[in-house]
Enzyme design. Structure first.
Site, mmCIF file in Angstrom:
data_model
loop_
_atom_site.group_PDB
_atom_site.id
_atom_site.type_symbol
_atom_site.label_atom_id
_atom_site.label_comp_id
_atom_site.label_asym_id
_atom_site.label_seq_id
_atom_site.Cartn_x
_atom_site.Cartn_y
_atom_site.Cartn_z
ATOM 1 N N LYS A 34 13.364 113.773 93.115
ATOM 2 C CA LYS A 34 12.125 113.297 92.515
ATOM 3 C C LYS A 34 11.596 114.387 91.592
ATOM 4 C CE LYS A 34 10.607 110.338 96.354
ATOM 5 N NZ LYS A 34 11.818 110.429 97.176
ATOM 6 N N LYS A 40 13.116 101.215 103.835
ATOM 7 C CA LYS A 40 12.246 102.274 104.340
ATOM 8 C C LYS A 40 12.062 102.057 105.846
ATOM 9 C CE LYS A 40 10.384 104.717 101.674
ATOM 10 N NZ LYS A 40 10.815 105.992 101.028
#
Length: 352
Positions: free
Chosen positions: A252, A153
Site C-alpha cells: 500500500k 476479509k
C-alpha cells in the site's frame, strides 16, 4: 522545478455499504489531497490515506505535516524531497506522488513524454466480512462483472463458513485469497488455515501479527503467506524473507511512504499492489506502480492480481477523470502524469 504554492485538502468519501474487517468498520474513508503548483502553473496531485485503524498517523497530523511543507520560504523539488523524509508514511506518500505527477506533466508539456498511460492491470474483487450468504451475494456480483480473483476479509465472523460458501458458489476455477489483517493468534491461524486448505486458497494475507508467528505458521501450512502490515520497508521485507515468513507481500503506497520505497520492497519480496481504500489520485499512483513491477509481481511465473478495484466500494468520487474499471481490468486515465483531473464541486462537497 520551483513550487509556487501548496494546497492541502482533507476530504472523505462515503462507502456504498459499511466496510467491515477484523480491525473495525468504516462508513467513509478520510483522505488528504495535496496539490503542488509550480511557477508555470502546472499542478501535481498527491494523496495521503491515514491508516489510523492500524495505529498509524491520524488525519490531523497528516494535514499539519503537509501544510508545513508550504511554510518554507523557498520550495523546490529537492526541498520537498528532503523534507518528506521526516514525514509520516501517508504524508510522505502524498508529497512524493505529487512530485511524480508534476514531473510527468512537465515532461508532456515539454514534449519529452507522450500522453497515454500504458496497459491496464488485472484486479481482485474485495469482499468485506459478513454472513456467508451476504458474502456469496457480493462475490456473485463481482463475478458477474468479470472478476476471477476474490479477496475475502476474515477475522470478524465465521471465517471457514464464508470461504466454503464462496468456493461452492463460484466453483473450482475462481481464485480465492484471504486477509485476516493480523487478527488471528498463532494457534487460531494454524487451525483455520488447516480447515481452509481443501478450498485451494491462493494466498493468506497477514494471518498473524508478527514475522515470528508467520515464520512458524509458514512451516505448518501449504497455503502461501503474504505480508501486509508486517512489511513497510525494504529492511522489513529483507527480515521477513530471510526468516521464511512470507512468500510475497501486498504493498500500500500510504503504508510504505510512496512509490520509491514500494519498488525497493518489491525487489526483495514478490509483490502485488493493494489499495488502502484510496481515492482517485492514490489509485492512479498505485496503478502506475503495478504497471512497473514486471517480474517483481510474479510468483511461480504467474502475475498476481492487484487489489486496486476498490473504487467500486465508494458511493462518490472527487475526480472528473480517473482510472476506469472494465471488467477486472483497471485502465489508467488518458493524459500526462497520473492523468487524474479533480472535479472541484465534488471536492468541495466532500471536504472535511
Amino acid at each position: 522545478m520551483k513550487i509556487a504554492s501548496v494546497e492541502v485538502v482533507p476530504y472523505a468519501l462515503p462507502f456504498k455499504e459499511p466496510y467491515a474487517t477484523a480491525t473495525g468498520t468504516l462508513t467513509q474513508r478520510e483522505m488528504v489531497l495535496l496539490r503542488l503548483r509550480d511557477e508555470d502553473g502546472l499542478v501535481g496531485l498527491g494523496e495521503a490515506v491515514p491508516l489510523s485503524l492500524r495505529g498509524g498517523a491520524p488525519l490531523p497530523q497528516v494535514v499539519e505535516e503537509l501544510k508545513a511543507l508550504g511554510e518554507r520560504e523557498a520550495l523546490d523539488e529537492a526541498s520537498v524531497r528532503a523534507d518528506s523524509a521526516a514525514l509520516s508514511a501517508p504524508a510522505r506518500c502524498a508529497a512524493l506522488t505529487a512530485l511524480l505527477d508534476l514531473r510527468g506533466r512537465h515532461a508532456a508539456a515539454e514534449g519529452k513524454a507522450s500522453e497515454g498511460a500504458g496497459e491496464p492491470v488485472r484486479c481482485n474483487a474485495t469482499l468485506v466480512s459478513g454472513a456467508p450468504a451476504a458474502v456469496v451475494s457480493a462475490a456473485e456480483r463481482w463475478a458477474g462483472e468479470g472478476f476471477s480473483t476474490f479477496k475475502l476479509k476474515l477475522g470478524a465472523g465465521d471465517d471457514v463458513a464464508q470461504v466454503r460458501a464462496v468456493r461452492e458458489a463460484l466453483g473450482p476455477r475462481a481464485r480465492i485469497r484471504i486477509d485476516a489483517n493480523g487478527a488471528w493468534d498463532l494457534e487460531t491461524a494454524k487451525r483455520t488455515l488447516a480447515e481452509l486448505e481443501p478450498y485451494e486458497i491462493e494466498l493468506a494475507e497477514q494471518p498473524v501479527a508478527s514475522v515470528e508467528e508467520a515464520t512458524e505458521l509458514a512451516r505448518s501450512t501449504t497455503i502461501p503467506l503474504a505480508a501486509d502490515e508486517s512489511v513497510a520497508s525494504r529492511a522489513e521485507a529483507g527480515r521477513a524473507a530471510e526468516a521464511g515468513a512470507f512468500a510475497m507481500t501486498g504493498i500500500k503506497l500510504s503504508k510504505v511512504g510512496g512509490p520509491e520505497e514500494a519498488l525497493e520492497i518489491a525487489e526483495v519480496l514478490p509483490a502485488y499492489v493493494t489499495s488502502a481504500l484510496d481515492g482517485p489520485v492514490g489509485i492512479a499512483a498505485a496503478l502506475q506502480l503495478a504497471q512497473s513491477l514486471g517480474d517483481l509481481g510474479r510468483v511461480a511465473g504467474e502475475s498476481l492480481a492487484h487489489g486496486l478495484a476498490t473504487q467500486r466500494l465508494f458511493a462518490a468520487t472527487i475526480a472528473a477523470r480517473e482510472c476506469e474499471l472494465r471488467g477486472d481490468l483497471l485502465h489508467p486515465p488518458p493524459g500526462s502524469g497520473l492523468g487524474v483531473e479533480i472535479d472541484e464541486s465534488a471536492l468541495q462537497a466532500h471536504r472535511l
